[in-house]
Write an enzyme that holds these catalytic residues in place. Structure first.
Site, PDB file in Angstrom:
ATOM      1  N   HIS A 109       0.849  -1.191   0.000  1.00 37.00           N
ATOM      2  CA  HIS A 109       0.000   0.000   0.000  1.00 37.00           C
ATOM      3  C   HIS A 109       0.887   1.244   0.000  1.00 37.00           C
ATOM      4  CE1 HIS A 109      -3.687   2.249   0.618  1.00 37.00           C
ATOM      5  NE2 HIS A 109      -3.016   2.989   1.488  1.00 37.00           N
ATOM      6  N   THR A 141      -5.883  -8.800   6.319  1.00 34.39           N
ATOM      7  CA  THR A 141      -6.976  -9.281   7.169  1.00 34.39           C
ATOM      8  C   THR A 141      -8.267  -8.666   6.650  1.00 34.39           C
ATOM      9  OG1 THR A 141      -6.736  -7.452   8.701  1.00 34.39           O
ATOM     10  CG2 THR A 141      -5.468  -9.444   9.200  1.00 34.39           C
TER      11      THR A 141
END
Ligand code: GAR
Length: 215
Positions: A109, A141
Site C-alpha cells: 500500500h 486481514t
C-alpha cells in the site's frame, strides 16, 4: 520452493520486481500463476514474458463479490499456493476470501499505514502537510488496508514534491520492500502468528513493522 500466486490489476511493476528477485536468486520461490481481473493490462505481458501462466477472471461477469471471489479461489488453489501477493490488485476482497488465505497473503500500500488507507494517498499526505510518507507491506486481514504491518519504507517529503514525484519515489521503495517481504516469507523468516503478531527471525515486530531505511 514456495508456490506464489500474484494478483494484479495494472502495470505490474511490483510483479516485475518479484520476478526479477526470483531470477537473481534473492527469493527462493516460484510464481505459479498471475491472476488479473482485467484482460488488457501491461502486467499480463510481464507474466507472459517470464513464462508464467496467466489467469484472467473478469469481475464484471459476476453478480456479486462472493461469486467473483469463489471463482478466484478455485483458480488460485489449483496452483496450491503457499503465498498470495496482492500487487496493485484493485478489487475489495470478501471476508471469506481473506480468511481462506489468512496468514499467507500480502498487500502493498502506498502510504505509511495506518495513515491513508484507500486511494489518493500521495495527494492526501501533501494536503496534510506531512514531512514523512512511504509504503507498507502488510498481511491481509478482513479490515481493508488494516492488517498487521510487515515492512515499511519511509521517505522524506521535499518542498517541491507533487503527487507524481512522490508516486515515482514510492514505486522505487516498493520494488525493494515487496521482494524483501516475499524473500523472508519464503525462507520462513517472516510470519503472521496465530495470535496475530508478526515475527521476523523469531522476534515480534513493533506495530509499524520492520523499518526499511534507504541510504
Ligand atoms: C502500487 O503503488 C501499490 O502500492 C498500489 O498500486 C500500485 C500498483 O503498481 N496499490 C494500491 O493502491 C492498493 N490500494 P504496479 O501495478 O506497477 O505494481
Amino acid at each position: 520452493e514456495k508456490s506464489i500466486v500474484v494478483l494484479i490489476s495494472g502495470s505490474g511493476s511490483n510483479l516485475q520486481a518479484i520476478i526479477d528477485a526470483i531470477g537473481s536468486g534473492q527469493i527462493n520461490g516460484r510464481i505459479s500463476a498471475v491472476l488479473s481481473n482485467k484482460a488488457d493490462i501491461f502486467g499480463l505481458k510481464r507474466a507472459e514474458a517470464a513464462g508464467i501462466p496467466q489467469i484472467i477472471i473478469n469481475h464484471k461477469e459476476f453478480d456479486d463479490r462472493e461469486g467473483f471471489d469463489a471463482a478466484m479461489i478455485e483458480a488460485i488453489d489449483a496452483h496450491q499456493p503457499d503465498l498470495i501477493v496482492l500487487a496493485g490488485f484493485m478489487r475489495i476482497l470478501t471476508p471469506g476470501f481473506v480468511r481462506h488465505y489468512e496468514g499467507r497473503m500480502f498487500n502493498i500500500h502506498p502510504s505509511l499505514l495506518p495513515k491513508y488507507k484507500g486511494l489518493n494517498t500521495h495527494q492526501r499526505a501533501l494536503d496534510a502537510g506531512d514531512s514523512l510518507h512511504g509504503c507498507t507491506v502488510h498481511f491481509v486481514t478482513e479490515e481493508l488496508d488494516g492488517g498487521p504491518l510487515a515492512i515499511q519504507a519511509p521517505i522524506d517529503i521535499q518542498e517541491n514534491d507533487t503527487a507524481d514525484s512522490l508516486q515515482q519515489r514510492i514505486h522505487g521503495s516498493e520494488h525493494k520492500i515487496y521482494p524483501l517481504a516475499v524473500e523472508w516469507f519464503c525462507a520462513e523468516r517472516l510470519m503472521h502468528t496465530a495470535s496475530g503478531q508478526i515475527q521476523l527471525d523469531g522476534t515480534t515486530l513493533p506495530p509499524e513493522g520492520y523499518q526499511f531505511i534507504q541510504e
